[in-house]
Design an enzyme around this catalytic site. Sequence first.
Site, PDB file in Angstrom:
ATOM      1  N   HIS A  63      51.093  65.909 184.090  1.00 18.09           N
ATOM      2  CA  HIS A  63      52.496  65.494 184.002  1.00 18.09           C
ATOM      3  C   HIS A  63      52.661  64.157 184.717  1.00 18.09           C
ATOM      4  CE1 HIS A  63      54.454  69.710 183.255  1.00 18.09           C
ATOM      5  NE2 HIS A  63      53.438  69.469 182.442  1.00 18.09           N
TER       6      HIS A  63
ATOM      7  N   GLU B 143      54.806  63.011 187.047  1.00 17.67           N
ATOM      8  CA  GLU B 143      54.949  63.045 188.507  1.00 17.67           C
ATOM      9  C   GLU B 143      53.602  63.360 189.159  1.00 17.67           C
ATOM     10  OE1 GLU B 143      58.728  65.012 186.722  1.00 17.67           O
ATOM     11  OE2 GLU B 143      56.592  64.949 186.280  1.00 17.67           O
TER      12      GLU B 143
ATOM     13  N   CYS C 110      59.426  69.663 186.442  1.00 18.20           N
ATOM     14  CA  CYS C 110      59.283  71.041 185.976  1.00 18.20           C
ATOM     15  C   CYS C 110      59.316  72.037 187.129  1.00 18.20           C
ATOM     16  CB  CYS C 110      58.009  71.200 185.153  1.00 18.20           C
ATOM     17  SG  CYS C 110      56.474  70.958 186.071  1.00 18.20           S
TER      18      CYS C 110
ATOM     19  N   CYS D 258      55.777  70.532 189.045  1.00 16.88           N
ATOM     20  CA  CYS D 258      56.039  69.217 189.637  1.00 16.88           C
ATOM     21  C   CYS D 258      57.093  69.259 190.744  1.00 16.88           C
ATOM     22  CB  CYS D 258      56.426  68.220 188.551  1.00 16.88           C
ATOM     23  SG  CYS D 258      55.025  67.846 187.464  1.00 16.88           S
TER      24      CYS D 258
END
Length: 157
Positions: free
Chosen positions: A59, A61, A87, A97
């Site tokens: 992801h 981040e 998330c 995240c």
Amino acid sequence: MDGTSAAHERDLYWMRRAIDLSKLCPVSEGAYSVGAVIIGADGTELSFGYSRETDEHVHAEEAALAKLAQGDPRLAGATIYSTLEPCSQRRSRPTPCAQLILVSGLRRVVVAWREPSLFVNDCVGIELLAEAGVPVIELPELADSARSVNKHLPGIT
């Protein structure tokens, strides 16, 4: 320009950078295209990342945080800009995240768009961060720009 207006303009500037990063994502029918940038307290870019930057499951981040040393003292005064709400649940990795942000020590989060119920029924990343005392700022005026990078997904217009 007063301090509040100047801060908002800085937030818009860095979110536009994150949106540009989201356009670098390899398209996936099963994942959002997200960009993230971490800005230090002094206004300099510390790191950036985007979805699927290093592998098909990473992801934005997560990619940005991975480029900094764990415990980097600059994170305590830094802001992360993410085009999508961090998330709160993951299918591909054990740590979402929102939790990675909390563990990192980041003290401010700015998002453009809340995660819709496409892959997760009820994303509560913003709520988890806020409950932990991390201020979360939303920039709804850039939500359409963040969303438009994800038109490849069903139901996203």
